[in-house]
Design an enzyme around this catalytic site. Structure first.
Site, mmCIF file in Angstrom:
data_model
loop_
_atom_site.group_PDB
_atom_site.id
_atom_site.type_symbol
_atom_site.label_atom_id
_atom_site.label_comp_id
_atom_site.label_asym_id
_atom_site.label_seq_id
_atom_site.Cartn_x
_atom_site.Cartn_y
_atom_site.Cartn_z
ATOM 1 C CD GLU A 136 9.654 -5.695 -3.510
ATOM 2 O OE1 GLU A 136 9.262 -5.133 -2.477
ATOM 3 O OE2 GLU A 136 8.884 -5.981 -4.456
ATOM 4 C CG HIS A 153 8.882 -1.060 -9.542
ATOM 5 N ND1 HIS A 153 8.492 0.189 -9.113
ATOM 6 C CD2 HIS A 153 8.508 -1.916 -8.560
ATOM 7 C CE1 HIS A 153 7.911 0.095 -7.941
ATOM 8 N NE2 HIS A 153 7.897 -1.186 -7.578
ATOM 9 C CD GLU A 154 9.260 -5.770 -9.032
ATOM 10 O OE1 GLU A 154 9.617 -5.836 -7.836
ATOM 11 O OE2 GLU A 154 8.122 -5.411 -9.375
ATOM 12 C CG HIS A 156 11.450 -2.754 -4.736
ATOM 13 N ND1 HIS A 156 11.089 -1.944 -3.675
ATOM 14 C CD2 HIS A 156 10.323 -2.940 -5.470
ATOM 15 C CE1 HIS A 156 9.796 -1.651 -3.761
ATOM 16 N NE2 HIS A 156 9.310 -2.233 -4.844
ATOM 17 C CD GLU A 200 6.409 -0.831 -3.635
ATOM 18 O OE1 GLU A 200 6.845 -0.421 -4.722
ATOM 19 O OE2 GLU A 200 6.505 -2.011 -3.259
ATOM 20 C CG ASP A 248 -1.811 -8.365 2.374
ATOM 21 O OD1 ASP A 248 -0.737 -7.738 2.310
ATOM 22 O OD2 ASP A 248 -1.876 -9.609 2.415
ATOM 23 C CE1 TYR A 292 4.212 -0.291 -6.116
ATOM 24 C CE2 TYR A 292 2.334 -0.048 -4.644
ATOM 25 C CZ TYR A 292 3.314 -0.840 -5.212
ATOM 26 O OH TYR A 292 3.407 -2.161 -4.883
#
Length: 551
Positions: free
Chosen positions: A256, A280-281, A284, A303, A360, A368
């Protein structure tokens, strides 16, 4: 400010990064994050008028935390106190240890004409683009000056401010500027054979010239999506919105980056079945890019909110059941991720304890969809209209800021107290078990049902094929032709769940009815091919190989 030359032969960014610091506490040094970078010099500006610089002592330490990379420790030469400021310049080059920069050969692009590069900085990889304070707690404005060979085009997550041609070296210098504070993980660059096309008053697409017509057609409704999200939330602050569709080797669904969202070419199917993913993007732009998590243990604030907003808008555009099916699939993925970690593992909570781990390592569907379910639960107490009002209040309160869960909770409690009487307020605020929702691992404390009539029918259709064992088609088999992508995915997920009952005659009949081996839908391919391969359905082997090879 970033000021570097892109060298495709050396696969390196070579140049300088300038940092402007405002001092908030006594300090005689600066520590910058760094990974995959060769540092050559660090300097302090001593006279802005004459642009004079002084060499500083510095040390690149790799002994502190291997998960987080190196620490570039720069000695300022004296103590600085609050209210003062200074400017640093670090001369550096990236090396093959850089985690953010992805270098592609021409053969890995769609057009096969030029090499290509793109960066992926989330979560803590911008430190391998340049030495910096690489934390979402630090919101920055940035300028960039990028020099490339004449044949390349450069795009960044910032406004284009100019292109200068350097005929003596056959190069071009692209300049960029982003004056809205943002987290470093949102800095992004793409360099290659690129073309831009406007799709409306404030939206456009970028991709390789060989793909521009297909991309522009597929994303022709982009302005409608942006307008719809904006109408649900607050005014869009970033100016233009552009999606860059990357080459087939892009390994993510999307990223995003403000002003330059990165998207996988898998959304370009020729039937617009995956365009909803762009919602979704776009969302953001409000939650993630504008209001940002202050640390990666609070990632769900990015998220979970964005998934909630995405599904609200999808429900408005495509119907409530469309959004519920999205949630049904997301919930199943979340459950699978929790099972992988272990239901009692802290990474299955909304507040994973990192303790020095690389963020990560905690990436999953948990922030989410567990985050989405918490917000859906909160909404259930006050209704959709009031919760929309809360979202707008929350975003405007924390615009251009980085926050943690306590900020959200405070905003929620203030909102309830401001809009409801004491009895309702006391009952509601005392009923929410924040500890279970945020800090406890495992499934959400309130399990919600996202099944729909059509999702049940799709699952039953798969069971019908299995029961017939290849001897025929269920009576309602033609319903599949009218299913949108996610309903087809429900059908295929059911086949995966019942893999041991699936045989070659069953798959042969399904494929004869629906031609799934040749589908253009990437979500269906990702589920059909594993089922087919495990069942030794040979007709799908080569198409599966071609699909994987194209990614």
């Amino acid at each position: 400010m970033l000021d570097f030359t892109v060298d495709f032969d050396k696969q390196s960014f070579i140049g300088d990064v300038y940092h402007y610091f405002d001092v908030v506490a006594d300090t005689d040094r600066v520590i910058l994050d760094s990974v995959g970078i060769d540092v050559y010099n660090a300097q302090l500006q001593t006279n802005a008028t004459t642009d004079e610089w002084k060499d500083l002592d510095w040390l690149l330490r790799s002994d502190l935390n291997k998960n987080l990379g190196d620490a570039l420790v720069i000695d300022l030469g004296r103590k600085y106190t609050p209210g003062e400021g200074f400017k640093l310049r670090v001369n550096y080059a990236t090396n093959n240890g850089s985690l953010a920069i992805n270098w592609l050969k021409p053969s890995q692009t769609a057009g096969k004409k030029l090499p290509y590069l793109f960066t992926q900085c989330e979560s803590i990889n911008c430190r391998s683009v340049a030495p910096m304070q690489d934390s979402p707690a630090q919101k920055i404005q940035y300028h960039a000056r990028v020099t490339v060979d004449e044949q390349f085009v450069v795009k960044m997550s910032a406004n284009d401010t100019g292109v200068e041609h350097l005929p003596e070296t056959n190069q071009k210098v692209y300049t960029f500027q982003n004056d809205i504070p943002m987290a470093s993980y949102l800095i992004a660059i793409a360099v290659g054979d690129l073309e831009y096309r406007s799709l409306g008053r404030r939206v456009g697409v970028v991709t390789e010239p060989s793909q521009i017509d297909a991309v522009a057609w597929e994303l022709s409704d982009l302005e409608t999506l942006l307008d719809s999200v904006e109408n649900y939330l607050t005014p869009y602050i970033w100016g233009n919105y552009t999606i860059l569709v990357l080459p087939p080797s892009f390994p993510f669904g999307g990223m995003e980056n403000p002003l330059l969202t990165f998207a996988s070419p898998t959304i370009i199917t020729g039937d617009k079945s995956q365009v909803y993913v762009a919602t979704h993007e776009i969302a953001h732009s409000w939650t993630g890019n504008d209001v940002t998590c202050q640390n990666w243990e609070s990632f769900w604030l990015n998220e979970g909110f964005t998934v909630f907003e995405e599904r609200k808008v999808s429900g408005q555009l495509h119907g409530v059941d469309f959004a519920k099916v999205e949630a049904l699939l997301g919930n199943a993925t979340m459950f699978g991720d929790m099972m992988t970690y272990g239901m009692n593992h802290p990474f299955s909570s909304l507040h994973p304890t990192l303790e020095g781990a690389n963020p990560d390592d905690t990436f999953s569907n948990v922030p989410y969809d567990k985050g989405y379910q918490l917000l859906t639960y909160l909404e259930s107490h006050i209704g959709e209209e009031m919760f929309q009002k809360f979202l707008r209040t929350y975003i405007l309160k924390y615009t251009e800021d980085s926050i943690v869960f306590d900020d959200l909770r405070e905003s929620w409690e203030d909102f309830i107290e401001d809009h409801y009487n004491g009895t309702f307020t006391n009952g509601l605020l005392s009923s929410i078990d924040w500890d279970k929702w945020i800090y406890q691992p495992g499934l959400p404390p309130i399990i919600q049902d996202y099944t729909t009539v059509q999702s049940n029918q799709s699952s039953d259709l798969a069971d019908g094929y299995i029961a017939l064992n290849g001897s025929g088609s269920p009576d309602n088999y033609t319903a599949f032709d009218d299913y949108y992508s996610n309903l087809k995915v429900i059908f295929l997920e059911r086949l995966n769940i019942r893999q041991s009952d699936v045989n070659i005659p069953t798959l042969t009949k399904i494929d004869a009815d629906y031609n799934l081996t040749e589908t253009v839908d990437p979500e269906c391919k990702q589920r059909w091919f594993p089922v087919a391969i495990r069942a030794h359905y040979d007709q799908a082997i080569e198409p599966a190989h071609e699909f994987i090879s194209s990614q």
